[in-house]
Enzyme design. Structure first.
Site, short mmCIF file in Angstrom:
data_model
loop_
_atom_site.label_atom_id
_atom_site.label_comp_id
_atom_site.label_asym_id
_atom_site.label_seq_id
_atom_site.Cartn_x
_atom_site.Cartn_y
_atom_site.Cartn_z
N LYS A 96 0.75 -1.23 -0.17
CA LYS A 96 -0.03 0.08 -0.10
C LYS A 96 0.76 1.05 0.08
O LYS A 96 2.01 1.10 0.43
CB LYS A 96 -0.91 -0.10 1.29
CG LYS A 96 -1.94 0.77 1.15
CD LYS A 96 -3.37 -0.10 0.51
CE LYS A 96 -4.48 0.90 0.34
NZ LYS A 96 -5.62 0.24 -0.13
N ASP A 142 -7.02 4.17 -4.23
CA ASP A 142 -7.80 4.17 -3.28
C ASP A 142 -8.48 5.44 -2.88
O ASP A 142 -8.48 6.18 -3.97
CB ASP A 142 -6.72 3.86 -2.11
CG ASP A 142 -7.25 3.36 -0.80
OD1 ASP A 142 -7.72 2.07 -0.75
OD2 ASP A 142 -7.55 4.04 0.21
N1 GLU Z 1 -7.32 0.41 -2.66
C1 GLU Z 1 -8.00 -0.94 -3.12
C2 GLU Z 1 -8.26 -1.57 -2.00
O1 GLU Z 1 -8.21 -1.67 -0.66
C3 GLU Z 1 -7.57 -1.59 -4.73
C4 GLU Z 1 -6.16 -2.06 -4.71
C5 GLU Z 1 -5.85 -2.51 -5.94
O2 GLU Z 1 -6.48 -2.66 -6.84
O3 GLU Z 1 -4.79 -2.76 -6.14
O4 GLU Z 1 -8.24 -3.19 -2.06
#
Ligand code: GLU
Length: 448
Positions: free
Chosen positions: A129, A169
């Site tokens: 992340k 996100d």
């Molecule tokens: N931010 C999204 C999550 O919390 C998507 C992450 C992604 O697609 O890599 O899963």
């Protein structure tokens, strides 16, 4: 406050010491550890191989300066993060969050959750992340572009289609992914499509990716109800938030026969007795980038309540789709009193530990985010598949794949909850089934 088994407690204490002050990270680790006692009893090899100790330490944590120039010609400095948490199951995969609340602890909690969520999808993706404390609210297009370009000018050296694949996100949508992808392409001189997901449809994106997190959350909720001979048909649904996840959760809930009676933003909430007009909501939020008060002003059946809590609204199904710790114990008790029967997390960790305990204690069906909102990242993995084969799938096919994946996650969670002695408890099911998969891979790959 719940207690942990002594072996898990001693590891948790090291996590507290090593990650001082990172509350959300502590909370995310504790929530997983609470489920793991029967797993470590059944698998002594996990303790013998220090699997948990290894899992609690990210593989790599990058923090960097993001300098950029605003419209007044002044230099602004933000902080950028990428926590590359675990790559035992595949390249690091997870979104970027641009929000003033972002700090290392928040990115670590999100990265930790992501490992389990990504494992649950059954697809070959690790967990990571990133993000920044940059606040996109009220910024011009040029400022957003300048920030994204500066952010990528450092991030590019850490990512790659086989290394680490960011996506969006909170605060990062198609527009930001475009600027980030453009800068990556320029610096590297490579059209490396699957270095980022959530791309636009005309330049390597996947159909249904934008809708996937919200749709997936509703598919999962529907599956929970079906397993009990019920369905969403005729249910009153309250959604928190009004961003990407909330909008598409509302759209799918209504398609499946529910009536979405409320949504919210950080300023207040909207009650719409006739059921949300999702087309209008999209126009207000996605095209005009306005607040939900503007939605209420244009919709006769809607009332805007400034401040307050969307969880005061009567509903059968609650879908928290805003942000972490937005649904506390008091709100959970109000929801229970008002007759809620199901809560599914569209956001990451929106319900506090005491809220979850209250809901489970009252017999409410509860789906944790790592299971319920995994449809977003799962569809990101489908985007990577399309990029790798230079293909582009139809909406019908992609949505069908998403539906199959969400049913698979439901099955895995329900099965593991039974296996580890907590039938019907999706928190235990999600944590245990994903943990076993990750732990086995950690041991198989050796001490690395
Ligand atoms: N931010 C999204 C999550 O919390 C998507 C992450 C992604 O697609 O890599 O899963």
């Amino acid at each position: 406050m719940a207690t942990l088994d002594p072996h898990l407690q001693s590891i948790y204490e090291v996590v507290l010491r090593r990650n001082h002050g990172e509350q959300e990270f502590h909370q995310a680790v504790f929530e997983v550890f609470e489920s793991l006692a029967p797993v470590v009893r059944k698998h002594p090899e996990y303790a013998d191989n220090q699997v948990l100790e290894r899992l609690c330490e990210p593989e790599r944590q990058v923090i960097f300066r993001v300098p950029w120039v605003n419209d007044a010609g002044e230099v602004e400095i933000n902080r950028g993060f990428r926590v590359e948490y675990s790559s035992v199951l595949g390249p690091f995969k997870g979104g970027l969050r641009f929000h003033p609340s972002v700090n290392l602890g928040i990115i670590k909690f999100l990265g930790f959750e992501q490992i389990f969520k990504n494992a649950l999808t059954g697809l070959p993706i690790g967990g990571g992340k990133g993000g920044s404390d940059f606040d996109p609210k009220g910024r011009s297009e040029r400022e957003i572009m300048a920030f994204c370009q500066s952010f990528m000018t450092e991030l590019y050296r850490h990512i790659g289609e086989y290394t680490d694949v960011p996506a969006g996100d909170i605060g990062v949508g198609g527009r930001e992914i475009g600027y980030l992808f453009g800068q990556y392409k320029r610096i590297t001189n490579r059209y490396e499509s699957s270095v980022l997901t959530g791309k636009g449809l005309g330049w390597g994106g996947s159909r249904v990716r934008k809708e996937a997190t919200g749709y997936g959350t509703v598919f999962f909720a529907d599956e929970m109800l079906r397993a009990r001979g019920d369905s969403l048909d005729g249910k009153r649904v309250a959604v928190s938030g009004s961003g990407n996840v909330a909008i598409y959760a509302a759209e799918k809930a209504q398609e499946l026969g529910g009536t979405v009676v409320a949504c919210s933003d950080s300023g207040g909430f909207v009650i719409d007795s006739a059921g949300l007009d999702v087309t209008l909501l999209k126009h207000v939020k996605e095209v005009r980038r306005e607040r939900i008060s503007a939605y209420a002003a244009q919709r006769g059946s809607a009332t805007y309540v400034a401040g307050g809590s969307v969880w005061d609204v009567d509903c059968d199904v609650a879908l928290p789709c805003a942000t972490q710790n937005e649904l506390g114990e008091d709100a959970a008790i109000r929801l229970i009193k008002n007759g809620v029967t199901l809560v599914a997390e569209g956001a990451n960790m929106p319900a506090t530990p005491s809220a979850i305990r209250a809901l489970l204690g009252a017999g409410v069906l509860f789906a944790p985010g790592k299971a319920a909102n995994a449809g977003g990242v799962a569809t990101s993995a489908l985007e990577m598949q399309q990029n790798a084969s230079r293909d582009s799938w139809t909406s019908e096919y992609t949505e069908a794949r998403l539906g199959t994946i969400m049913r698979g996650i439901h099955e895995r969670c329900a099965g593991a909850a039974d296996e580890f002695g907590s039938p019907g408890n999706y928190v235990v099911g999600a944590n245990t089934s994903s943990f076993v998969q990750i732990a086995d891979a950690i041991i198989a790959l050796g001490v690395i």
